[in-house]
Design an enzyme around this catalytic site. Structure first.
Site: not given
Length: 210
Positions: A45-47
């Site tokens: 998700v953070c990517t």
């Protein structure tokens, strides 16, 4: 864990980042700031989030907003992760990714998740005005990616209402009617808002965005 509230001065700090050492208040200068935290590098998700943040570079710059991200991973991990972000998200990461492997900044901002690992930061957003006051705090669960259109909408509202005696109603977007604060009399409103206003109730008055 420290608790930062709206209106508090954003804690200053010095830390290494993928764009060199960051002295946070000095780095912000006269700009608005948005600091986002991530649980760990190489997470899915953070990517996508950091890729989106990179692709919104011009939108943030046009609003005089500097953005930065932080996680508790070390600098060499950040540098490797950025390569993945740029490759998979068709993005160029031009903002600093702050290394906080000693957790100093994360603890300063209360980013350590109380119900998880002692090294896991919650996914927080802090929006900071040029006077270094915290204007918005959002905390997301690990499973839900941030909506950067919403963050831009909030910044538009904050920047408008920072200097005008206005508020923005539900689902407001830039350019739409605003709400006049109840503390402003109709006589004052006539002078302050040359486009006029519509009184729905004495406490609910709408005026076009100046």
């Amino acid at each position: 864990m420290n608790s930062i509230r709206l209106g508090d001065t954003a804690p200053d700090f010095k830390a290494d980042s993928t764009q060199g050492e960051v002295n946070f208040h000095e780095w912000l200068g006269d700009s608005w700031g948005m600091l986002v935290s991530h649980p760990a590098d190489f997470t899915p998700v953070c990517t996508t989030e950091l890729g989106a943040m990179a692709n919104y570079e011009e939108a943030f710059a046009s609003r005089n907003v500097k953005v930065a991200a932080i996680s508790v991973d070390p600098l060499d991990s950040h540098e490797k992760w950025i390569k993945d972000i740029e490759e998979t998200q068709n993005a160029v990461v031009n903002f600093p990714l702050i290394a906080d492997d000693e957790r100093k900044v994360s603890e300063l901002y209360g980013m350590i998740h109380p119900n998880d690992s002692a090294t896991t930061t919650v996914r927080s957003v802090f929006i900071i005005a040029p006077d270094k006051k915290v204007k918005l705090i959002l905390i997301y669960p690990a499973s839900t990616g941030r909506n950067f259109e919403e963050l831009l909408r909030v910044i538009d509202s904050l920047q408008l209402t920072q200097y005008e005696k206005l508020a923005t109603p539900a689902n407001w977007s830039k350019g739409e009617d605003c709400v006049i604060l109840p503390s402003v009399s109709n006589e004052e409103a006539d002078k302050m808002f040359p486009k006029g206003f519509t009184e729905i109730k004495p406490y609910l008055r709408l005026t076009p965005q100046v």
